[in-house]
Design a protein around this motif. Sequence first.
Motif, PDB file in Angstrom:
ATOM      1  N   GLU A   1      24.721  10.617  40.696  1.00  0.00           N
ATOM      2  CA  GLU A   1      25.649  10.869  39.596  1.00  0.00           C
ATOM      3  C   GLU A   1      24.971  10.581  38.251  1.00  0.00           C
ATOM      4  OE1 GLU A   1      28.948   8.372  40.442  1.00  0.00           O
ATOM      5  OE2 GLU A   1      29.567   9.512  42.233  1.00  0.00           O
ATOM      6  N   ILE A   2      25.585  11.055  37.172  1.00  0.00           N
ATOM      7  CA  ILE A   2      25.003  10.902  35.839  1.00  0.00           C
ATOM      8  C   ILE A   2      24.798   9.433  35.500  1.00  0.00           C
ATOM      9  CG2 ILE A   2      25.361  11.336  33.376  1.00  0.00           C
ATOM     10  CD1 ILE A   2      26.969  13.808  34.141  1.00  0.00           C
ATOM     11  N   GLU A   3      25.802   8.601  35.775  1.00  0.00           N
ATOM     12  CA  GLU A   3      25.703   7.182  35.429  1.00  0.00           C
ATOM     13  C   GLU A   3      24.591   6.483  36.205  1.00  0.00           C
ATOM     14  OE1 GLU A   3      27.227   5.707  32.947  1.00  0.00           O
ATOM     15  OE2 GLU A   3      28.066   7.688  32.510  1.00  0.00           O
ATOM     16  N   SER A   4      24.367   6.912  37.441  1.00  0.00           N
ATOM     17  CA  SER A   4      23.287   6.322  38.234  1.00  0.00           C
ATOM     18  C   SER A   4      21.928   6.647  37.623  1.00  0.00           C
ATOM     19  CB  SER A   4      23.352   6.840  39.672  1.00  0.00           C
ATOM     20  OG  SER A   4      24.552   6.442  40.298  1.00  0.00           O
ATOM     21  N   PHE A   5      21.755   7.908  37.200  1.00  0.00           N
ATOM     22  CA  PHE A   5      20.485   8.290  36.568  1.00  0.00           C
ATOM     23  C   PHE A   5      20.310   7.599  35.221  1.00  0.00           C
ATOM     24  CE2 PHE A   5      20.660  12.160  39.362  1.00  0.00           C
ATOM     25  CZ  PHE A   5      19.480  11.902  40.025  1.00  0.00           C
ATOM     26  N   LYS A   6      21.399   7.436  34.480  1.00  0.00           N
ATOM     27  CA  LYS A   6      21.306   6.724  33.198  1.00  0.00           C
ATOM     28  C   LYS A   6      20.833   5.296  33.421  1.00  0.00           C
ATOM     29  CE  LYS A   6      24.680   9.146  30.285  1.00  0.00           C
ATOM     30  NZ  LYS A   6      25.958   9.023  29.549  1.00  0.00           N
ATOM     31  N   TRP A   7      21.434   4.621  34.405  1.00  0.00           N
ATOM     32  CA  TRP A   7      21.020   3.240  34.705  1.00  0.00           C
ATOM     33  C   TRP A   7      19.544   3.207  35.060  1.00  0.00           C
ATOM     34  CZ3 TRP A   7      18.693   0.867  38.796  1.00  0.00           C
ATOM     35  CH2 TRP A   7      18.728  -0.526  38.836  1.00  0.00           C
ATOM     36  N   LEU A   8      19.114   4.136  35.887  1.00  0.00           N
ATOM     37  CA  LEU A   8      17.731   4.152  36.359  1.00  0.00           C
ATOM     38  C   LEU A   8      16.752   4.421  35.220  1.00  0.00           C
ATOM     39  CD1 LEU A   8      15.653   4.101  38.627  1.00  0.00           C
ATOM     40  CD2 LEU A   8      16.144   6.517  39.044  1.00  0.00           C
ATOM     41  N   PHE A   9      17.029   5.435  34.390  1.00  0.00           N
ATOM     42  CA  PHE A   9      16.101   5.782  33.308  1.00  0.00           C
ATOM     43  C   PHE A   9      16.027   4.673  32.257  1.00  0.00           C
ATOM     44  CE2 PHE A   9      17.043  10.495  34.260  1.00  0.00           C
ATOM     45  CZ  PHE A   9      16.092  10.487  35.269  1.00  0.00           C
ATOM     46  N   GLN A  10      17.166   4.055  31.958  1.00  0.00           N
ATOM     47  CA  GLN A  10      17.155   2.940  31.001  1.00  0.00           C
ATOM     48  C   GLN A  10      16.380   1.751  31.561  1.00  0.00           C
ATOM     49  OE1 GLN A  10      21.340   2.415  30.385  1.00  0.00           O
ATOM     50  NE2 GLN A  10      21.506   4.070  28.875  1.00  0.00           N
ATOM     51  N   CYS A  11      16.555   1.501  32.862  1.00  0.00           N
ATOM     52  CA  CYS A  11      15.825   0.419  33.523  1.00  0.00           C
ATOM     53  C   CYS A  11      14.322   0.690  33.483  1.00  0.00           C
ATOM     54  CB  CYS A  11      16.322   0.301  34.968  1.00  0.00           C
ATOM     55  SG  CYS A  11      15.546  -1.006  35.906  1.00  0.00           S
ATOM     56  N   TRP A  12      13.939   1.936  33.762  1.00  0.00           N
ATOM     57  CA  TRP A  12      12.520   2.301  33.762  1.00  0.00           C
ATOM     58  C   TRP A  12      11.923   2.168  32.358  1.00  0.00           C
ATOM     59  CZ3 TRP A  12       9.694   6.732  31.934  1.00  0.00           C
ATOM     60  CH2 TRP A  12       8.388   6.816  32.434  1.00  0.00           C
ATOM     61  N   LEU A  13      12.670   2.545  31.335  1.00  0.00           N
ATOM     62  CA  LEU A  13      12.196   2.411  29.959  1.00  0.00           C
ATOM     63  C   LEU A  13      11.999   0.945  29.581  1.00  0.00           C
ATOM     64  CD1 LEU A  13      14.284   5.137  28.079  1.00  0.00           C
ATOM     65  CD2 LEU A  13      11.819   5.140  28.473  1.00  0.00           C
ATOM     66  N   ARG A  14      12.923   0.080  30.007  1.00  0.00           N
ATOM     67  CA  ARG A  14      12.754  -1.359  29.745  1.00  0.00           C
ATOM     68  C   ARG A  14      11.497  -1.874  30.437  1.00  0.00           C
ATOM     69  NH1 ARG A  14      18.326  -1.403  30.617  1.00  0.00           N
ATOM     70  NH2 ARG A  14      18.073  -2.157  32.748  1.00  0.00           N
ATOM     71  N   CYS A  15      11.271  -1.402  31.634  1.00  0.00           N
ATOM     72  CA  CYS A  15      10.085  -1.817  32.376  1.00  0.00           C
ATOM     73  C   CYS A  15       8.806  -1.427  31.644  1.00  0.00           C
ATOM     74  CB  CYS A  15      10.117  -1.192  33.767  1.00  0.00           C
ATOM     75  SG  CYS A  15       8.639  -1.446  34.756  1.00  0.00           S
ATOM     76  N   MET A  16       8.807  -0.245  31.019  1.00  0.00           N
ATOM     77  CA  MET A  16       7.607   0.276  30.363  1.00  0.00           C
ATOM     78  C   MET A  16       7.580  -0.010  28.864  1.00  0.00           C
ATOM     79  SD  MET A  16       6.073   1.291  32.941  1.00  0.00           S
ATOM     80  CE  MET A  16       6.375   1.745  34.633  1.00  0.00           C
ATOM     81  N   GLY A  17       8.298  -1.041  28.447  1.00  0.00           N
ATOM     82  CA  GLY A  17       8.240  -1.476  27.052  1.00  0.00           C
ATOM     83  C   GLY A  17       8.987  -0.573  26.094  1.00  0.00           C
ATOM     84  N   GLY A  18       9.914   0.230  26.586  1.00  0.00           N
ATOM     85  CA  GLY A  18      10.720   1.084  25.717  1.00  0.00           C
ATOM     86  C   GLY A  18      10.021   2.340  25.247  1.00  0.00           C
TER      87      GLY A  18
END
Length: 596
Positions: A156-173
């Motif tokens: 779902e859209i919210e699941s992908f949003k959570w994942l992409f935001q999490c990945w961006l935090r992991c990679m320093g934004g």
Amino acid sequence: MLKQHRELSMSIHRTIENNEEAGIRPSKTYQSFVAAAGGHRELNFIEKDVRNYITREVRNVSEQEDAKEFGKYLLRMKEKNPNFFFELELEEDQSIKLAFWADARSRAAFEYFGDVISFDTTYNTNRYNLVCGSFVGVNHHGQSTLLGCSLMKNEEIESFKWLFQCWLRCMGGNAPKGFLTDQCASMKRALEACMPTTVHRWCIWHIMKKIPSKLNGYKGHADIEQEMSQVIWNSHSKDSFDRNWNDFLLNFGLADNKWLSDLYEHRHIWVPIYLDHHFWAGMRSTQRSESMHSFFNKYITQNSSFIQFVKQYDNCLRSREQAERESDAADFHTVIPCATKSSIEAQFQDAYTHAKFREVQAQLRGKANCITRLKNSALGYSVYEVGEQVSSSIFNKFVVTYDSVAAKVKCQCLLFESRGILCRHALSVLSFEQVSQVSPRYILERWSKKVKRRHTHIKSSHDEPLMEPRSKRFDQLVFRSQNICEFASESEELTAILHRAYDNVIAEMESLKAKRKGTSSLSHENANLESVNELQSTPRIRTRGRPKNRLGSKLDKQITNATKKKKTRVLSEVKVMFFKFVAIEFIFLVNSLANV
């Protein structure tokens, strides 16, 4: 063949465990035992015993414990390297809804290879039907490199949003410049929300693969597919693509086809001519992500647990790291010879990794099929038309511009812009202009073998097997024994010495073991983890019904004894009456015979 005579030794156990971790199938493991022993008859176990051991001991993780073990794995990785990153999203019942993790090496590699990312979720992983999503980049050798992994309960859209935001935090934004996905509407909307500056591209391979099924109902569908491919790949400007697409629809009567109309509406995120002015590191599809999934698919089934999945993910990380190390070593120790006397080829030979230098050489060879014509020139700015012979009857024409003052060359095919490699058309113009050295702007640091990259000094994270002390001691002994055996096998004399040493050691160990037999004590003063781990359960005794040796109270014993005495007295009285009855009958029988 009898079950009571079949057993697996410690050596067999360790081999099975190691092979299972390496993803070797049980049948192959068993065949290796057969080959080493010299035949099936020489083994005291069968293949079923190997499979049973894997099921009971190696893969025996309950669904209740599986998530806990997965959480422990993540914590162990964090303890090994504080830069290990993970986040979990849980349901109300504390079950895993979303999970993401990336090791320290992947995070460091993002600094160099995070400009273009392929992301794919077409793989279901395990018994919980979670979807695996892998973030994949391209390293300086053109190899795929893992930059994070995720497990998702839904798409779902919210699941992908959570994942992409999490990945961006992991990679320093830091958002990538380009992002490749399949035609997932939820993914597209989540990307627009989380990475608005990133250029999104659909996988063209998935689109081309759908053509037969989408257009199979039309007459001459094979011709339709061929013509559509020509329009997509051989349109060298946006205007020419629009004209060719409209002509294609009119010629085959496809103007009302909804699938084609939707594709044209989204042409800016999948048609090469609309995207190739951006850098894509040679990627046009998500097949790099799918190749990672195919790696998992060899070893993971729908019955696999979380722990089995992360073990194979660790194996994948290690294999990618090893492939990069081997390529780095080849770049350092060997040289690919130049195929021509061109100083430009020598320039790329000195700078680029072997894999990328081979791509440059392929373009230099392609110059042989190109004819360069000067169309006009003014104040050092020249416009060329380069005709390339594709086949015996087909010539493609490309416009190439060259600025001699700024030392800039640009081709209509946009190969350098999209892949970072100068095309054969631009090289033909440089050769025509008698340029001996290309501008440094055309030698990308991304493909350079001379850059010292920080991530190469970081070991990829992987979990160490949690072995019991006996297994650890066994592995240490085997490791040391191999060197001794290798040395002793050089001659008969050395082998005889080792055999005598083995006999003496075995006799000494048996003597010590015999002395230690019997009872022993363990107190808080001398107990340690190793001694506690060696504690054994008492033998299990199988009985039917209630145990006969149950400990009772004093009153229970008195009642039991009284009952026994009563039963004994009654039995004695019955016996006396029986003997009296027999005697009377005997006398009666004797009297009857006398009267006769």
